[in-house]
Write an enzyme that holds these catalytic residues in place. Sequence first.
Site, PDB file in Angstrom:
ATOM      1  N   SER A  52       0.837  -1.210   0.000  1.00  0.00           N
ATOM      2  CA  SER A  52       0.000   0.000   0.000  1.00  0.00           C
ATOM      3  C   SER A  52       0.874   1.263   0.000  1.00  0.00           C
ATOM      4  O   SER A  52       1.666   1.450  -0.923  1.00  0.00           O
ATOM      5  CB  SER A  52      -0.924  -0.058   1.206  1.00  0.00           C
ATOM      6  OG  SER A  52      -2.026   0.757   1.022  1.00  0.00           O
ATOM      7  N   ASP A 217      -8.522  -6.866  -4.744  1.00  0.00           N
ATOM      8  CA  ASP A 217      -8.151  -5.540  -4.238  1.00  0.00           C
ATOM      9  C   ASP A 217      -8.711  -4.471  -5.174  1.00  0.00           C
ATOM     10  O   ASP A 217      -8.223  -4.290  -6.285  1.00  0.00           O
ATOM     11  CB  ASP A 217      -6.614  -5.443  -4.177  1.00  0.00           C
ATOM     12  CG  ASP A 217      -6.125  -4.132  -3.566  1.00  0.00           C
ATOM     13  OD1 ASP A 217      -6.943  -3.221  -3.347  1.00  0.00           O
ATOM     14  OD2 ASP A 217      -4.914  -4.031  -3.312  1.00  0.00           O
ATOM     15  N   HIS A 250      -7.929  -5.510  -0.376  1.00  0.00           N
ATOM     16  CA  HIS A 250      -6.641  -4.832  -0.208  1.00  0.00           C
ATOM     17  C   HIS A 250      -5.868  -5.384   1.000  1.00  0.00           C
ATOM     18  O   HIS A 250      -4.649  -5.490   0.975  1.00  0.00           O
ATOM     19  CB  HIS A 250      -6.891  -3.331  -0.036  1.00  0.00           C
ATOM     20  CG  HIS A 250      -5.652  -2.506   0.087  1.00  0.00           C
ATOM     21  ND1 HIS A 250      -4.688  -2.475  -0.899  1.00  0.00           N
ATOM     22  CD2 HIS A 250      -5.209  -1.687   1.077  1.00  0.00           C
ATOM     23  CE1 HIS A 250      -3.711  -1.662  -0.511  1.00  0.00           C
ATOM     24  NE2 HIS A 250      -3.993  -1.186   0.683  1.00  0.00           N
ATOM     25  N   ASP A 251      -6.595  -5.750   2.037  1.00  0.00           N
ATOM     26  CA  ASP A 251      -5.983  -6.302   3.254  1.00  0.00           C
ATOM     27  C   ASP A 251      -5.163  -7.572   3.010  1.00  0.00           C
ATOM     28  O   ASP A 251      -4.383  -7.964   3.877  1.00  0.00           O
ATOM     29  CB  ASP A 251      -7.077  -6.626   4.287  1.00  0.00           C
ATOM     30  CG  ASP A 251      -7.101  -5.608   5.416  1.00  0.00           C
ATOM     31  OD1 ASP A 251      -6.279  -4.676   5.372  1.00  0.00           O
ATOM     32  OD2 ASP A 251      -7.923  -5.757   6.325  1.00  0.00           O
TER      33      ASP A 251
END
Lengths: 277, 206
Positions: A52, A217, A250-251
Site C-alpha cells: 500500500s 483488491d 486490499h488487506d
Amino acid sequence: MGTTGPSSINEKKNVQYGMQFPIFTIKDMVNLQLALINSLEIDQLFSVVGGSMGGMQALEWASSYPERVYSSIPIASSYRHSAQNIAFHEVGRQAIMNDPHWQKGDYYNKEKKPRHGLAVARMIAHITYLSEGAFQEKFGRDMQSKVLSWGFDADFQVESYLRHQGISFVDRFDANSYLYITRAMDYFDLSHSYDGDLSAAFRKTKCKLLIVAFTSDWLFPSSESLAIVKALNRTAADVSFVEIDSDKGHDSFLLEIDDFYKILHGFISGAARKKGI
Amino acid sequence: MTNKLNEKLISSLITKNAKVLDIGCGNGDLLYHLEETKNINGQGIEISSKGVQESVSKGLSVIQGDADIDLKSFPDNAFDVVILSHTLQATHKPKEVLIEMLRIGKICIISIPNFGYWRYRMQILFFGIMPVARTLSDPWYSTENIHLCSIKDFLKLCEELNISINKAFRNSNYSIKKITRPSSYINNLLSIEGIFVLSNNINSVN
C-alpha cells in the site's frame, strides 16, 4: 506515528505542531529513510518491501535512488493515487475536520479529542480495505441478537465490527497524523515530474522488482500494478509481476496467504543467490 | 511445454550472458536451465498464475501476462533472443505475435508442433479424429492449441512476412536434427516438431 508529526512538540513554541506541521510527501519519507541508511553507512539495501503506502515508498526508492537498492517489492500499491482513492480519503478527512472537537487541529491540550471524526474516517477506510466477498463471507446478514431494534443501533454484526474498528483505531492514532498521511498518499504521483511518462521515472532503475497485486483488491487494483509493469517493460527493467488469487481485498497483503508467501520467499531467495549472499 | 531435447537444443543456440525473453515460460524450467548454464539475463512471460509463481519461486524474473497483449510494451531490440517454445499455436493472433517477437528480439527461437506429421495425418485420414499425441496431448474440446499449423504453413507465413530462417531443426520424435532444406516434403511429413531460428530481414539490413 512515525518520527516527527503534528503531535510532536514544536520546540520554538513549546507546543504541539498541530496544523503548523509542514505538508510532507512519500518522497520526504523515503528521503528520511535514506538519511537513516546514510548515517548507518549502508551503501545498498538488499530489498525494500512495502504494501500500500509502503509500496509507494518501495517504488520511490527504485525510481529516485536506484543505486541504493538491490531489489524492490511494491505490494498492492500504485504509482499514483487514483481519483477514487483521493475521494475516499477526502471523506475521511471531512469526518475528522467536521468533528467539533477537532478545533482546527488544536486539540492536544483539550479535554475532548476528535474521536468520532477519526473513528468514522477509519470505518470508511476499513470498508475500502476489504472486498464485497470478504464482507459477505465474514458477516453476511448476521445479527448481534435475534431481535431487530427497529432503530439505529448496531443490529448487524458488520456494523458492530466497523464501530469497533473505528473506536480501537482512535486509541492508537492521532487525527492530525491521519490528515497528513492521507494527504501524502494523495499527492503521490511518480509520473508527475516526467510529464506523465511513468517509464521515464524508471529510466535509471537497475534493481530487481517484484510487483504483487491481489485479484479482489479494488482500492489498488491489478490494473494499477500492470501500468507499472508496462512502464518498466518499456525500459527493459528486471521485473516480475504476479496477481495473487485472494478474496480478501486490499488487506490481503497483511494476511498469511500461502501463494503470496511462496512468491516472496522465492523472489527474495533468488535475489540473494544472485547477489551472492 | 519444453522437453529435455528441446531444452538442450535451445541452450546450444544461445550465447553466454545474452538477454533472453521466454514467452510462455511455463514453470520456468528452460529459463532456469539457461541461467545456470549460460548465465543469461532472463525474463519470462507466462499467462497462468501457477506458472508465474513457480518461476518466481525459482528466482526468475517473470511477468504474468499474455503474449497476445503484453509484447507491445517492450522496446525494439530489447532482447538478444526471444524464445517461443510450443506457444505460438496457443495465441489468438500468431501472425501479430510473430511480428512483435521479431521487433523486440534480435533473433527468435520458435518451436511449433507440426500438424503435418504423418501420424497426425493418419489419425484424420483413417480414424477421422482430431490428432492427439505427445506434443498435442489434449483433446479438441479442452486444448489451448487454437492455431495449429504444419511446418509448411509456418514457412509460408515467414515468407509472407519477409522473415529469414537462419537455422532449422526437426524433431523426429526420438532425436533432433539440423535440417538444411526446411521446406522439403519429407521434413513436414516426418517431424513431430519444427524448431527455427528467425531474424527479421528488415532488421538485418539496417
